[in-house]
Design a protein around this motif. Structure first.
Motif, PDB file in Angstrom:
ATOM      1  N   ALA A   1      10.026   8.229 129.788  1.00 18.65           N
ATOM      2  CA  ALA A   1      11.125   8.465 130.725  1.00 18.65           C
ATOM      3  C   ALA A   1      10.687   9.337 131.900  1.00 18.65           C
ATOM      4  CB  ALA A   1      12.299   9.114 129.994  1.00 18.65           C
ATOM      5  N   ILE A   2       9.980  10.418 131.620  1.00 17.85           N
ATOM      6  CA  ILE A   2       9.597  11.329 132.694  1.00 17.85           C
ATOM      7  C   ILE A   2       8.542  10.695 133.599  1.00 17.85           C
ATOM      8  CG2 ILE A   2       7.684  12.603 131.604  1.00 17.85           C
ATOM      9  CD1 ILE A   2      10.641  14.121 133.571  1.00 17.85           C
ATOM     10  N   LEU A   3       7.660   9.852 133.029  1.00 21.05           N
ATOM     11  CA  LEU A   3       6.649   9.182 133.853  1.00 21.05           C
ATOM     12  C   LEU A   3       7.265   8.143 134.777  1.00 21.05           C
ATOM     13  CD1 LEU A   3       3.770   8.698 131.237  1.00 21.05           C
ATOM     14  CD2 LEU A   3       3.786  10.253 133.196  1.00 21.05           C
ATOM     15  N   LEU A   4       8.329   7.477 134.313  1.00 20.85           N
ATOM     16  CA  LEU A   4       8.984   6.457 135.125  1.00 20.85           C
ATOM     17  C   LEU A   4       9.708   7.048 136.335  1.00 20.85           C
ATOM     18  CD1 LEU A   4      10.408   4.058 132.396  1.00 20.85           C
ATOM     19  CD2 LEU A   4       8.701   3.496 134.147  1.00 20.85           C
ATOM     20  N   VAL A   5       9.946   8.349 136.318  1.00 22.52           N
ATOM     21  CA  VAL A   5      10.571   8.986 137.474  1.00 22.52           C
ATOM     22  C   VAL A   5       9.686   8.803 138.714  1.00 22.52           C
ATOM     23  CG1 VAL A   5      11.361  11.184 138.454  1.00 22.52           C
ATOM     24  CG2 VAL A   5      11.809  10.652 136.058  1.00 22.52           C
ATOM     25  N   GLY A   6       8.372   8.748 138.517  1.00 20.68           N
ATOM     26  CA  GLY A   6       7.460   8.530 139.643  1.00 20.68           C
ATOM     27  C   GLY A   6       7.776   7.250 140.394  1.00 20.68           C
ATOM     28  N   LEU A   7       8.155   6.214 139.674  1.00 25.42           N
ATOM     29  CA  LEU A   7       8.530   4.943 140.293  1.00 25.42           C
ATOM     30  C   LEU A   7       9.761   5.116 141.173  1.00 25.42           C
ATOM     31  CD1 LEU A   7       7.698   1.914 140.279  1.00 25.42           C
ATOM     32  CD2 LEU A   7       9.354   1.587 138.444  1.00 25.42           C
ATOM     33  N   CYS A   8      10.711   5.904 140.705  1.00 25.45           N
ATOM     34  CA  CYS A   8      11.936   6.156 141.486  1.00 25.45           C
ATOM     35  C   CYS A   8      11.647   7.004 142.721  1.00 25.45           C
ATOM     36  CB  CYS A   8      12.971   6.861 140.613  1.00 25.45           C
ATOM     37  SG  CYS A   8      13.509   5.918 139.170  1.00 25.45           S
ATOM     38  N   ASN A   9      10.678   7.900 142.624  1.00 27.67           N
ATOM     39  CA  ASN A   9      10.351   8.774 143.751  1.00 27.67           C
ATOM     40  C   ASN A   9       9.794   8.021 144.954  1.00 27.67           C
ATOM     41  OD1 ASN A   9      11.102  11.158 142.489  1.00 27.67           O
ATOM     42  ND2 ASN A   9       9.054  11.566 141.680  1.00 27.67           N
ATOM     43  N   SER A  10       9.245   6.838 144.712  1.00 25.99           N
ATOM     44  CA  SER A  10       8.414   6.147 145.686  1.00 25.99           C
ATOM     45  C   SER A  10       9.028   6.021 147.072  1.00 25.99           C
ATOM     46  CB  SER A  10       8.044   4.759 145.154  1.00 25.99           C
ATOM     47  OG  SER A  10       9.224   4.020 144.854  1.00 25.99           O
ATOM     48  N   ILE A  11      10.286   5.598 147.164  1.00 21.78           N
ATOM     49  CA  ILE A  11      10.883   5.328 148.470  1.00 21.78           C
ATOM     50  C   ILE A  11      11.614   6.532 149.052  1.00 21.78           C
ATOM     51  CG2 ILE A  11      11.191   2.903 147.854  1.00 21.78           C
ATOM     52  CD1 ILE A  11      14.287   3.639 147.763  1.00 21.78           C
ATOM     53  N   MET A  12      11.740   7.596 148.290  1.00 22.64           N
ATOM     54  CA  MET A  12      12.660   8.662 148.685  1.00 22.64           C
ATOM     55  C   MET A  12      12.251   9.372 149.961  1.00 22.64           C
ATOM     56  SD  MET A  12      13.961  10.371 145.122  1.00 22.64           S
ATOM     57  CE  MET A  12      14.771   9.365 143.871  1.00 22.64           C
ATOM     58  N   PHE A  13      11.006   9.818 150.063  1.00 24.24           N
ATOM     59  CA  PHE A  13      10.602  10.590 151.235  1.00 24.24           C
ATOM     60  C   PHE A  13      10.763   9.800 152.533  1.00 24.24           C
ATOM     61  CE2 PHE A  13       7.864  12.425 154.366  1.00 24.24           C
ATOM     62  CZ  PHE A  13       7.988  13.793 154.198  1.00 24.24           C
TER      63      PHE A  13
END
Length: 429
Positions: free
Chosen positions: A340-352
């Motif tokens: 779960a915590i590693l998959l957060v990286g995928l969600c971070n991708s477009i944010m910045f």
């Protein structure tokens, strides 16, 4: 790690230079994106290493990120002034030399067994990286045709993410595995010396290469971009500070960078927890690559998806999913919590890039000032990890991930509502 463009937009670029071949210049600049992604991600390895070497609390260990990302806040504006005076190519060379000096400072820090000198070395290193970003990013935006600007930025962002994906393996083997075999704390601290001396040599080599390169002088184009006229009523306002969606966007950048860096900083300690992964530090460090690698993959997926989905809705969706994943990591254990915590990286991708572009929407000629404001907000990478460190010391590392949930909650709000272009009442007056 997300990179930023100090104050320039490819959409404002004049057409005079189209048709020229800038492939060699872009290829050279891409190596810089890889290097600062690589170096920034090594902090995630340094934190558990120095925590053990100096017997630090979590909050003390997070001073690594505080000093590193604090440099962005302190050095960003002076770097812009310096680059304006020296030029962009000389700014790149100087940034590489300063970063190399920071790497070399790791040698006396380890020899003297001084955490304070380690922190000073990190500040110097980050100062060089900041100057590099202020110098190099304009080239990527301005070199080539306007219609291909997005693909160029995607390419360089991908190489930045490639650096963050490769770095954990480098750090795990050359720092953590070697440190585990050391017979004393001093010997363990000294395991960072040769890896950072190697990085210093590589940075100095790049500095020599960029000093010798014949890069095109884009100062005229960039200056014209900065003085271009805004659209509609935007030019009537004297300050970007009056735009509510920009101010909320700055908060969004602050909490996004803070959450992303905080999660990455705690991954090794999280995975070594007996209730989560019960791993050795060197083994846990390699999993960081999945976190940052997810951001690299997600950028390509997001770039395609957002051609059909509104940016604000995509941002809100990713933030909500990130909240759910962090929530699972807090209350689950074992492989489920790790995944779960590693998959957060995928969600971070477009944010910045999404927050950045939404925040600058409608600013016209004030885009330059707005970009500077957003760049200062990167200091969230210094503050949020330190706050999570304090929480980890008091309520435990797993529960401390509640702080990133709050950060992603604000990002969801920004994507759904706060990003709508608007002017404050003071600005209207």
């Amino acid at each position: 790690m997300a990179t930023f463009s100090k104050s320039y937009h490819a959409e404002q670029r004049p057409e005079a230079q189209t048709g020229k071949d800038y492939r060699f210049a872009l290829t050279s600049l891409t190596s810089l994106f890889f290097m600062w992604g690589f170096i920034t991600c090594l902090n995630d390895i340094l934190i558990p290493h120095l925590k053990g070497v100096f017997d630090l609390s979590y909050s003390q260990a997070m001073l690594v990120q505080f000093c590193f990302f604090g440099a962005y806040f302190v050095v960003s504006l002076p770097s812009g002034a310096l680059v304006k005076r020296l030029g962009y190519q000389k700014g790149i060379v100087l940034g590489l030399v300063i970063a190399a000096l920071g790497c070399l400072c790791f040698y006396p820090a380890a020899s003297l067994h001084s955490y304070a000198i380690f922190l000073l070395a990190l500040f110097i290193l980050a100062s060089g990286i900041t100057l590099l970003q202020v110098s190099a990013n304009p080239y990527v935006s301005i070199l080539g045709e306007v219609k291909t600007a997005s693909s160029r930025l995607t390419m360089t962002q991908a190489f930045n993410s490639l650096g963050t994906t490769v770095a954990p393996f480098f750090g795990a083997y050359l720092i953590l595995e070697q440190a585990s075999e050391a017979i004393s704390a001093t010997a363990s601290a000294q395991q960072v010396q040769m890896p950072y001396v190697f990085l210093a040599a590589l940075l100095l080599l790049l500095a020599a290469v960029f000093a010798a390169l014949k890069l095109p002088d884009m100062s005229a184009e960039i200056t014209q971009n900065q003085t271009g006229k805004g659209d509609g009523e935007n030019h009537q306002l004297k300050s970007a500070w009056h735009y509510r969606h920009l101010m909320l966007g700055a908060v969004g950048i602050f909490v996004y960078v803070g959450a992303e860096v905080a999660i990455g900083s705690f991954l090794v300690n999280f995975f070594t927890d007996p209730n989560i992964g019960a791993m050795e530090e060197s083994a846990a460090a390699k999993y960081i690559a999945y976190y940052w690698g997810g951001a690299m993959v997600g950028r390509f997926i997001g770039a395609a998806a957002m051609q059909k989905i509104a940016a604000g809705k995509a941002l809100c969706f990713n933030a909500v999913v990130a909240m759910v994943l962090v929530f699972v990591a807090i209350f689950a254990s074992g492989q489920l919590a790790m995944s779960a915590i590693l998959l957060v990286g995928l969600c971070n991708s477009i944010m910045f890039p999404t927050i950045f572009s939404l925040a600058l929407n409608g600013l016209g000629k004030l885009t330059s000032q707005g970009s500077g404001i957003l760049c200062l907000a990167i200091v969230g990478g210094a503050i949020i990890p330190l706050l999570q460190g304090v929480l980890a010391d008091n309520i435990g590392i797993q529960a401390s991930f509640g702080l990133p949930i709050l950060c992603y909650g604000f990002i969801a709000y920004y994507g759904l509502s706060g990003s709508k272009a608007s002017i404050s009442e003071k600005g209207k007056a």
